[in-house]
Design a protein around this motif. Structure first.
Motif, short mmCIF file in Angstrom:
data_model
loop_
_atom_site.label_atom_id
_atom_site.label_comp_id
_atom_site.label_asym_id
_atom_site.label_seq_id
_atom_site.Cartn_x
_atom_site.Cartn_y
_atom_site.Cartn_z
N ASP A 63 -77.22 -71.58 52.31
CA ASP A 63 -75.89 -71.00 52.51
C ASP A 63 -75.89 -69.48 52.42
OD1 ASP A 63 -74.71 -73.45 52.93
OD2 ASP A 63 -74.12 -73.73 50.84
N GLN A 64 -76.62 -68.92 51.45
CA GLN A 64 -76.66 -67.47 51.31
C GLN A 64 -77.25 -66.82 52.56
OE1 GLN A 64 -78.01 -64.89 47.69
NE2 GLN A 64 -79.82 -65.03 48.99
N LEU A 65 -78.32 -67.41 53.09
CA LEU A 65 -78.95 -66.86 54.29
C LEU A 65 -78.01 -66.95 55.48
CD1 LEU A 65 -81.37 -65.64 55.71
CD2 LEU A 65 -82.30 -67.95 55.98
N ARG A 66 -77.27 -68.04 55.59
CA ARG A 66 -76.33 -68.17 56.69
C ARG A 66 -75.27 -67.07 56.63
NH1 ARG A 66 -77.98 -73.66 56.38
NH2 ARG A 66 -76.77 -74.16 54.51
N ASP A 67 -74.82 -66.74 55.43
CA ASP A 67 -73.85 -65.65 55.28
C ASP A 67 -74.47 -64.31 55.72
OD1 ASP A 67 -71.86 -67.30 54.33
OD2 ASP A 67 -72.33 -66.96 52.22
N VAL A 68 -75.75 -64.11 55.40
CA VAL A 68 -76.43 -62.89 55.82
C VAL A 68 -76.51 -62.81 57.34
CG1 VAL A 68 -78.64 -61.67 55.82
CG2 VAL A 68 -77.76 -62.64 53.68
#
Length: 266
Positions: free
Chosen positions: A186-191
């Motif tokens: 999820d964090q990478l998708r936000d990035v």
């Protein structure tokens, strides 16, 4: 057209392919993946990577030593300058810092990383940066050389937006692998949603990190299609636009400064 901006063709599992790497590249071509950057990890495989680039017009090569190999295979300026200067070698690396598994070789990793950056500036070629568990040191060392004209990419990016933003501000590109499709990313998708399209690249890192729905299999360059499709959805753009822009980004980073590029880079 798509470009797999980071793969290890020399490490692919080819048992199921009658014609070996020829079949792998043909399958990728059928899905619109027309060019490939085959990335070296140490002195022993750099010649193999280079050989693939000289055999296949659609393949480019890098030369360098991975940070996890820096203590076992210390790189010399003479060796790196020799291989980095060769035709079809469009980048140095992958280099960088990896403190995730061990911190006992930090000094050697930093020494190797610095040498790659120095030679990249000298040869006017980009660096391919591997970073894991070393956010501050990676950015600090990139900043040392940014004023000297260093350019490059943080490949297979898995860190947070703060690090991505600092790298982007230095003019670096961010490359996204199949990890972006993983359930816990999820964090990478936000990035990815925040990365400017003009500084985005896509890759497989094959044979590692196969994207969903192929996770658990040996990764292949053709599956950069899945990575690109997923990133396009995250960014709210068409697949065609993302493919066109990331291909142009690849050309700008790796080929625009290379007078020896062939028609594939024109």
């Amino acid at each position: 057209m798509l470009v797999d901006s980071h793969c290890h063709l020399d490490r692919l599992q080819l048992d199921n392919y009658a014609n070996g790497i020829d079949d792998v590249l043909a399958l990728a071509n059928e899905r619109g993946v027309e060019r490939f950057l085959c990335v070296a990890i140490d002195q022993s495989n750099t010649p193999d990577v280079y050989d693939l680039a000289t055999r296949f017009p659609s393949v480019y090569a890098s030369a360098g030593v991975h940070p996890m190999a820096a203590h076992e295979n210390p790189v010399s300026a003479e060796w790196l300058r020799d291989w980095g200067s060769r035709e079809r070698v469009v980048a140095l690396g992958e280099t960088g810092l990896d403190y995730y598994y061990s911190e006992e070789h930090i000094a050697l990793q930093q020494q190797s990383f610095r040498l790659h950056m120095e030679l990249a500036v000298e040869l006017n070629k980009p660096v391919i940066v591997h970073t894991r568990g070393a956010r501050q040191d990676t950015i600090s060392m990139l900043e040392e050389y940014s004023d000297k004209g260093l350019r490059g990419v943080l490949h297979c990016f898995t860190e947070d937006w703060d690090m991505a933003k600092k790298a982007l501000d230095l003019g670096f590109y961010i490359s996204i692998s199949g990890i972006v499709t993983f359930r816990n990313a999820d964090q990478l998708r936000d990035v990815v949603r925040k990365i400017p399209l003009q500084q985005l690249l896509v890759e497989t890192d094959a044979p590692y990190l196969a994207p969903v729905p192929h996770r658990g299999k040996s990764n292949e360059p053709q599956w950069v299609y899945e990575v690109a499709s997923y990133c396009a959805e995250l960014k709210g753009v068409s697949f065609e636009e993302l493919a066109a822009v990331t291909t142009a980004n690849f050309d700008q980073l790796f080929l625009a400064h290379d007078d020896r590029r062939d028609s594939h880079g024109s």
